[in-house]
Structure formats: C-alpha cells, structure tokens
Design an enzyme around this catalytic site. Sequence first.
Site, PDB file in Angstrom:
ATOM      1  N   CYS A 277       0.856  -1.198   0.000  1.00 49.08           N
ATOM      2  CA  CYS A 277       0.000   0.000   0.000  1.00 49.08           C
ATOM      3  C   CYS A 277       0.886   1.239   0.000  1.00 49.08           C
ATOM      4  O   CYS A 277       0.599   2.241  -0.653  1.00 49.08           O
ATOM      5  CB  CYS A 277      -0.880   0.058   1.242  1.00 49.08           C
ATOM      6  SG  CYS A 277      -1.768  -1.442   1.652  1.00 49.08           S
TER       7      CYS A 277
ATOM      8  N   HIS B  88       0.668   4.902  -1.561  1.00 49.61           N
ATOM      9  CA  HIS B  88       0.013   5.799  -0.597  1.00 49.61           C
ATOM     10  C   HIS B  88       0.947   6.188   0.541  1.00 49.61           C
ATOM     11  O   HIS B  88       0.485   6.443   1.651  1.00 49.61           O
ATOM     12  CB  HIS B  88      -1.224   5.132  -0.003  1.00 49.61           C
ATOM     13  CG  HIS B  88      -2.291   4.812  -0.993  1.00 49.61           C
ATOM     14  ND1 HIS B  88      -3.050   5.780  -1.610  1.00 49.61           N
ATOM     15  CD2 HIS B  88      -2.729   3.628  -1.493  1.00 49.61           C
ATOM     16  CE1 HIS B  88      -3.922   5.192  -2.425  1.00 49.61           C
ATOM     17  NE2 HIS B  88      -3.754   3.897  -2.385  1.00 49.61           N
TER      18      HIS B  88
ATOM     19  N   CYS C 183      -7.631  -2.035  -4.879  1.00 48.19           N
ATOM     20  CA  CYS C 183      -6.234  -1.646  -4.653  1.00 48.19           C
ATOM     21  C   CYS C 183      -5.346  -2.882  -4.573  1.00 48.19           C
ATOM     22  O   CYS C 183      -4.243  -2.901  -5.119  1.00 48.19           O
ATOM     23  CB  CYS C 183      -6.105  -0.765  -3.417  1.00 48.19           C
ATOM     24  SG  CYS C 183      -6.520   0.966  -3.759  1.00 48.19           S
TER      25      CYS C 183
END
Lengths: 214, 271
Positions: free
Chosen positions: B180, B184, B232
């Site tokens: 992730c 991000h 995602c």
Amino acid sequence: MSTTVKSLSAVALLLVLGTASAGAGEGPWGPGADDASFKAMLKSGFRSKGIATLARLDQDETQAFCSDPDNVSGKTGEKKRAEIEAANLATVKWPSDGVWLGDYKEGEKVAQSGRGLTSTDKADMVNGGNCYNCHQLSPKEISYGTIGPSLYQYGKLRGDTDEVKRTTWAKIWNSKASNACSNMPRAGHMGIVTEKQIKDLMALLLDPASPVNQ
Amino acid sequence: MKRWHAIGIATALAVVGASTGVVSAETDKSIESIEQYREALRDGNPAELFEAQGEELWKTPAGPKNVSLEGCDLGLGAGVVQGAYAHLPRFFKDTGKVQDVESRVLTCMSTLQGIDVKPLIDAKFNTPEKDRLEAIATYVSGQSKGVKVEVSLVHPEERKAFELGKRMFYYQGGPHDFSCSTCHGQEGVRIRLQELPNIPTHKGAAAGWTSWPAYRVSAGQMWGMQWRLADCFRQQRFPEPIYGSDVTVALSMYMAATANGATMDTPGIKR
C-alpha cells in the site's frame, strides 16, 4: 457515568496514540513482532484468483527487508541494504546479443501500458512496463505519474555512453540493484517485461530521435 | 420523482466519467467538471439511491427467521445506526473480533436473520448479492455523515488490529514488489493524474477513510471500503482479499484510527 469516564479516557489515549502513530517504527507491529498473528491473518485473508495465486504473499529477501519502513528510510539495516543491492545486481541479465537499443516507438507502447499480472489478467497477455504511471517521459503525454522522477530528456542530459547504457539497463532490469528499496518494480528480474521490451524502453530513453529527448 | 432526477444526474456523470479514460488534455477538464458536479450534487449524490435501498433492506424482514436488521448492534447498542459508522471498526464481545461495518452486518444477517452468509462473502463484486451489502453499508455510513471519527484503540484486540493493519500497509509482495505504501506512502504524488492520499498521515487517512462508501462516477457503481481495498489489492498484483476478512478489517482499523477526529463525509462521490 462510568461510560463517560471510560470514553473520555479512551479519547485521551487516542490522542496520545494519534501523535505516536505519525512516525513509523514504534510499537510492537513490525516484522518479527507477533509473526504468528500476522501469518494467520495473511493465510485467512486471501484466496488465489486467476494468475494472482497465494504464492504471491511469500516474500523474497528484498521484499521482507523493504517491508520495514525503518529499513526503507535508512534508519536501520545499512549493512543488509548493501547486501541486498549486490544480490539484485547479480541477477541482471545483459543484452544477449550485445545490442542495447531497440525501437523507441515500440518502447513508447510498453511505457504506456500498465497492463498485466493482476488477478483479472490472463497469463498469455503482453505485459506493460507501467512507466507512465510513475514517470514523465515524452512531453506529448501529459497524463503521467510522479512516484518516480521525470525522465524527460533522459538521454539528452546524460549522453549515450556505455556507462549510461549499463546503468539504465540495470535500473530497468532490476531497480533494486542500485537502490535496495526503490519503489520501482524490478521489471526484467520479475518477468514483468521481456528483454526485447527493455531494449525498446532503452531506445525510448536514449535514442536521440525519441520524443523523450526532444 | 426524486429518484428519476438522481438517475438523470447519474447518467450525465457516467458520460463525464467515461471521458476520464481518454489519455489527453481532456482528462484535466473531466476532473475539473467532476469537481463542478460534486458541488452541484451536494443535495443529489446518486449514492442517495443506494442509501434509500440500504435503508429498505435494513428495515425489511428477511432470511429464514424473517426479521429485519433493526435489532443489529453496530457497537452503540442494538438498533442504533446513527453515528455507528464513525466508531467502526471496533471490538465486539459477542464475536470476540474487531469488525468493520461490512463484517458486522454479515454477523447480524447470520445471527438475527439466519442467513447463510458464505455465498455473500464469496459472491463477486457488481452482483446483486454484493450490491445489497454495499447498499446497507452506504445507508449505515450516511447515518454518520457529519459525525467525528472516534475509533477506540483501548481493547487489546483493537490495538492489535491497528498494529497488524499498519504492518500490512507496508507489506511488499508479488511481481511488482508493491505494498500500500508504494502508492500511498508519500506526500503529493500521483499515478497518471490520480492523486494519492498519504495514508500514514492524519490528513491522508482522513481523505481516504471519511469519503467511502462512495459513488464511483466512472463506473456508475457504489463502492464500500471493502471493494475499494479489493481493487487496490488487484492493482497491487496481490491475490484477492476475502470480503470482511481480518486483513481488510485491520487495514481499515489502521486508516480509521489514523483519521480519528476527522469528520465523516459519507456517502462520497469519486472519479
């Protein structure tokens, strides 16, 4: 009454935790900490779908090292970092016929495409390099990402010496050879793109006629 | 009457959304016009349709036991929906688990209504089964609009879910070495033209957490956080996360707790 007190102290604790969680590395959470719970969570949390099988959750040494943000930031793991870079460098396969540059027009297509290797893709499709997702390349393409640096005028600024060719090839083949926890995928090493596609990407970056170098 | 109005807007948005796929200067314009729609839609987000549908599903008796979900305890006591989403995920004594809205609703369907939820968990997104769950999550989230996120980390299981979620956030794997954090984990970066929130910061977590479930204009679909995470993970080249699984709840716990103090703005509207 007691619920109010409880929820007030909860808020107070949250405030403390909230500040603490801004930085990485504190708290019993990282690799090695309660591995059993983490592994159980992984095991019960996913299922294979298409080509994206559960085996993808198994990490190699580089991935394990770079899953600790303190290693990524350089706060820890200095020695290991050098080892990891050396191991990744050793995987680089240089062009088999000694030819470094292919066709920049084909390279542009590879750079544009972000397709391939997801749970909804097929095994036999042609993968893309995802390059525009993270980099500016040709100035004609305004829809580019910024996770990586701009590569506009890459060749024009660096020239096309053998040294530049070698480092560029190595970067694309295995980005971790020169930066252990680079956010860039190891496109050649992981089989995301083929040798031929890398040659075409090399041309996109280094051919003086490429739109990247205008 | 109101519904038809909303459907008209949804269609208009879908058209705008379709053009965001075009890779050209149009993209910027489309993003701009979506901003304008967003303003214009303050009182007419197509998500309202899903909220209304979710409310109906919540209140209508169903399942082998033929009871409604109105007796469901979302954490603030049986039957309390108002404000519940802003306190989720949280630890529930009856299941001994930390649960988000989706996994909690599944528990209530199973215990209150006697429904076998396995087929619902296994169903693909964008099927009637999953759409009903999205609608319920949308309804529940709407009942927390304007409420401050206040997720507790007091119970050891809550603390553990947060820690495991944080660890998952940084866990790299797959052919692209993505976690992730790859997408991000930095301030002010984007993929193509899509801006990516820096989730480990309060501001980034708040941007992500408080705006889902959201109506996705480009797809014409209503996505809860479970669907957002699944997509995602797909982009991450990971296998498929199981709906409502501990790993998805842990990631939500990490995001929600990092967003504590921000204000829920659900249901949202997105590209």
